[in-house]
Enzyme design. Structure first.
Site, PDB file in Angstrom:
ATOM      1  N   ARG A 156      -6.523 -13.536 -23.787  1.00 28.99           N
ATOM      2  CA  ARG A 156      -5.997 -14.787 -24.511  1.00 28.99           C
ATOM      3  C   ARG A 156      -5.674 -15.867 -23.755  1.00 28.99           C
ATOM      4  NH1 ARG A 156       0.474 -13.756 -26.057  1.00 28.99           N
ATOM      5  NH2 ARG A 156       0.634 -14.115 -24.036  1.00 28.99           N
ATOM      6  N   ARG A 186      -2.865 -11.527 -20.593  1.00 30.82           N
ATOM      7  CA  ARG A 186      -1.861 -12.831 -20.641  1.00 30.82           C
ATOM      8  C   ARG A 186      -2.200 -13.868 -19.633  1.00 30.82           C
ATOM      9  NH1 ARG A 186       2.322  -8.883 -22.492  1.00 30.82           N
ATOM     10  NH2 ARG A 186       3.193  -9.525 -24.232  1.00 30.82           N
ATOM     11  N   ARG A 201      15.985 -15.470 -29.330  1.00 31.43           N
ATOM     12  CA  ARG A 201      16.376 -14.141 -28.566  1.00 31.43           C
ATOM     13  C   ARG A 201      17.331 -14.440 -27.502  1.00 31.43           C
ATOM     14  NH1 ARG A 201      11.422 -10.689 -27.027  1.00 31.43           N
ATOM     15  NH2 ARG A 201      10.283 -12.541 -27.469  1.00 31.43           N
ATOM     16  N   HIS A 240       0.692  -1.238   0.018  1.00 28.62           N
ATOM     17  CA  HIS A 240       0.109   0.147  -0.075  1.00 28.62           C
ATOM     18  C   HIS A 240       0.890   1.262  -0.043  1.00 28.62           C
ATOM     19  CE1 HIS A 240      -3.969  -1.993   1.504  1.00 28.62           C
ATOM     20  NE2 HIS A 240      -3.808  -1.967   0.315  1.00 28.62           N
ATOM     21  N   ASN A 283       6.313  -9.699 -30.805  1.00 29.18           N
ATOM     22  CA  ASN A 283       7.339 -10.162 -30.206  1.00 29.18           C
ATOM     23  C   ASN A 283       7.867 -11.314 -30.723  1.00 29.18           C
ATOM     24  OD1 ASN A 283       6.787  -7.997 -28.517  1.00 29.18           O
ATOM     25  ND2 ASN A 283       5.885  -9.087 -27.106  1.00 29.18           N
ATOM     26  N   CYS A 316      -0.610  -6.343 -30.505  1.00 32.23           N
ATOM     27  CA  CYS A 316      -0.181  -6.371 -29.032  1.00 32.23           C
ATOM     28  C   CYS A 316       1.074  -6.583 -28.408  1.00 32.23           C
ATOM     29  CB  CYS A 316      -1.283  -7.210 -28.266  1.00 32.23           C
ATOM     30  SG  CYS A 316      -1.229  -8.963 -28.999  1.00 32.23           S
TER      31      CYS A 316
HETATM   32  C1  PEP Z   1       3.852 -11.320 -29.116  1.00 35.11           C
HETATM   33  O1  PEP Z   1       4.297 -12.246 -29.297  1.00 35.11           O
HETATM   34  O2  PEP Z   1       3.975 -10.288 -29.554  1.00 35.11           O
HETATM   35  C2  PEP Z   1       3.001 -11.425 -27.868  1.00 35.11           C
HETATM   36  C3  PEP Z   1       2.164 -10.203 -27.617  1.00 35.11           C
HETATM   37  O3  PEP Z   1       3.084 -12.238 -26.999  1.00 35.11           O
HETATM   38  P1  PEP Z   1       3.850 -12.682 -25.775  1.00 35.11           P
HETATM   39  O4  PEP Z   1       4.944 -11.359 -25.653  1.00 35.11           O
HETATM   40  O5  PEP Z   1       3.166 -12.865 -24.525  1.00 35.11           O
HETATM   41  O6  PEP Z   1       4.621 -13.882 -26.261  1.00 35.11           O
HETATM   42 MG    MG Z   2       3.590 -14.376 -28.272  1.00 32.20          MG
END
Ligand code: PEP
Ligand code: MG
Length: 568
Positions: free
Chosen positions: A329, A293, A462, A186, A451, A499
């Site tokens: 999702r 998510r 990555r 808090h 992503n 997204c």
């Molecule tokens: C993405 O892959 O761009 C995405 C939004 O999902 P996450 O980052 O949860 O894999």
């Molecule tokens: Mg993803």
């Protein structure tokens, strides 16, 4: 330099005041007269209620309604009949008011602290706070008063209780440092609401820092710099000024529609991981949720949340968003997101393996529990379901089939739900991007997950530093893919959002406007900056930039050109 967790953004430079805890020790007496002790306790409660009612009112007026509720929560706790009766029982056994009250508080503190959940643990801090305050009243001890500090003070404490934080005069305090506390405590919530930079969990802060010395509080990185050099002070004063003017500039975008300069309206949504995050999206004036998510609901526990737990979480997010669209999702585990109790086997190539919708369609008990919770929750707002890692139309069809079956069951059980739930797909694999035309015929919407789409399109892991230089959403291949996905959605007249992180990238925004993206979904703290970026461009100017960029043949050239074209 000391280090902690930055829980409230901004830079503070000021002089240390150590808020030491008051000594509220007392001699515990036995065989007391219950009537006398009850009266003492009731008087103390009266003073407590009076002080906190005024404090809650002040916090509501000067900080915000939600923050005022934190203090009201303390009043409500002390009105709890069970707690009161336990205290009275102990007094009737002959204990003095202090011992009776402290004993009951300690039971509650132990109970709340033992639960492995941040929210419940926070209740323990609240009870500790109430305990200190009421024992202070009973023993006639002055408790810490942070309402009368000098201008330019940095408050340093072992732990800041909500009531101590609420007393802080935000015009005088430029920073907060504590040894205990987390992002969700808090004290952190109040510090954020008061816009005071704060760093919590700094080991031994009350010993390492000395009263009256100058200290820099970096609420971004969690760094604390005691006795800064002149250069450091100048640097951080400059950063502070820049931060404040940026914040003020962005605050002008609160309440405005998200439009290009020539009036093309787009949706600006937020990404969340828990239902509580939805409040943050509202705080930053997000127009909906573009990605919830749900895997976060499954993490940090020993078993999957059951249908009701999930239903409550989804319902909460929907209620917070009050009828605005909430895209949830379905479970996206595997790859880099392992959940131990799910029993995922080690794989040679986890990113290409048994994950997301693939896992869900093979574990239909788990998946149908989630779908049923989602469908039930749809009754409480504007819910859309989104499927991750789709590579073929069969996956969408299978999910829809399962949803249809669940809806028939719910009909039989007379459980209400939204009969028109939209079901969309994330476009985050090259396969989905290439068959966007096929998917668009049966999906209600697309959301581009840049992503993953970037990694899969470029075949870049990555985690592998040797190839990290290749990972860029500005690679010509990825840009062409994004353009194609949006074009196919347009042809099929379905909405298309993004997204992935790229949606908030100022260099990407003019391209997305030109391609015709309908919805941008970004993190809460990027919402206003994204609205501002979108408002900078006309469709014509964005088209000019896109035409130039799409004619270039390397990522290097594209980025260099975009840096020039999008510079302020
Ligand atoms: C993405 O892959 O761009 C995405 C939004 O999902 P996450 O980052 O949860 O894999
Ligand atoms: Mg993803």
């Amino acid at each position: 330099m000391l280090k902690g967790i930055g829980v409230s953004k901004g830079y503070g430079i000021g002089r240390v005041v150590i808020a030491t805890e008051s000594d509220i020790s007392y001699v515990s007496a036995e065989n007391c007269d219950p009537a006398v002790e009850r009266e003492r306790f009731n008087k103390a409660l009266e003073i407590f209620f009076d002080k906190n009612t005024k404090l809650a009112q002040k916090v509501t007026e000067t900080v915000g309604e939600k923050e005022g509720e934190i203090i009201t929560g303390h009043i409500v706790m002390m009105q709890d009949p069970y707690m009161r009766s336990e205290i009275e029982k102990s007094i009737d056994e002959g204990h003095c008011a202090e011992a009776a009250f402290e004993g009951v508080c300690n039971t509650f503190i132990d109970m709340f602290s033992s639960v492995d959940d941040e929210f419940t643990k926070q209740r323990a801090v609240d009870v500790k706070d109430i305990k200190t305050e009421i024992l202070g009243i009973l023993t006639g001890t002055e408790t810490v008063d942070l309402s009368k500090l000098k201008k330019g003070t940095v408050v340093v404490a072992k732990e800041l209780t909500p009531s101590m934080t609420a007393c802080i005069d935000k015009d005088n305090v430029v920073g907060i440092i504590t040894e205990i506390g987390s992002k969700t405590s808090h004290a952190a919530i109040l510090a954020r609401a008061m816009e005071i930079p704060a760093v919590l969990s700094v080991a031994n802060a009350t010993e390492e820092l000395k009263s009256d010395e100058v200290v820099i509080v970096n609420g971004m990185t969690g760094e604390i710099i005691p006795n800064p050099t002149n250069e450091e002070s100048a640097l951080y004063l400059q950063k502070r000024l820049e931060y404040i003017s940026e914040r003020e500039a962005l605050s002008r975008f609160v309440g405005l529609p998200t439009c290009t300069e020539d009036g093309i309206k787009v949706d600006l949504f937020g990404n969340i991981g828990t239902p509580e995050d939805a409040e943050k999206i509202c705080e930053y004036d997000g127009e909906g949720i573009g990605l919830f998510r749900t895997e976060f609901l499954f993490m940090d526990r020993d078993s999957a949340p059951n249908e009701n737990e999930q239903f409550e979480a989804y319902k909460k997010a929907l209620l917070v968003m009050k009828g605005k669209q909430v895209i949830i999702r379905t479970l996206d585990i595997g790859g880099d997101k392992d959940i131990p109790y799910m029993g995922l086997k080690k794989e040679e190539n986890p990113f290409l393996g048994f994950r997301a919708v693939r896992y869900c369609l093979k574990n239909t008990d788990l998946f149908c529990t989630q779908l049923r919770a989602l469908i039930r929750a749809s009754h409480y707002g504007n819910l859309s379901v989104m499927i991750p890692l789709v590579t073929g139309i069969e996956e969408l069809r299978e999910v829809k089939k399962l949803m249809k079956k669940i809806m028939q069951e719910l009909d039989k059980e007379d459980i209400p739900y939204d009969k028109n739930i939209k079901v969309g797909v994330m476009i985050e694999t090259p396969a989905a991007a290439i068959i966007a035309d096929i998917l668009a015929k049966e999906a209600d919407f697309f959301s581009i997950g840049t992503n993953d789409l970037t990694g899969y399109t470029l075949a870049v892991d990555r985690g592998n530093a040797n190839v990290a230089y290749l990972y860029s959403t500005f690679a010509p291949s990825v840009l062409r893919s994004i353009k194609n996905i949006i074009a196919e959605a347009k042809k099929a007249h379905i909405p298309v959002g993004m997204c992935g992180e790229a949606a908030a990238d100022p260099m990407m925004i003019p391209l997305l406007i030109s391609f015709g993206l309908d919805e941008f979904s970004v993190s809460a703290t990027s919402i206003l900056a994204t609205r501002r970026e979108i408002s900078r461009w006309t469709k014509n100017k964005a088209d000019e930039i896109a035409e130039r960029i799409m004619s270039l043949d390397t990522e290097h050239h594209i980025v260099a050109e975009l840096e020039k074209l999008t510079a302020n």
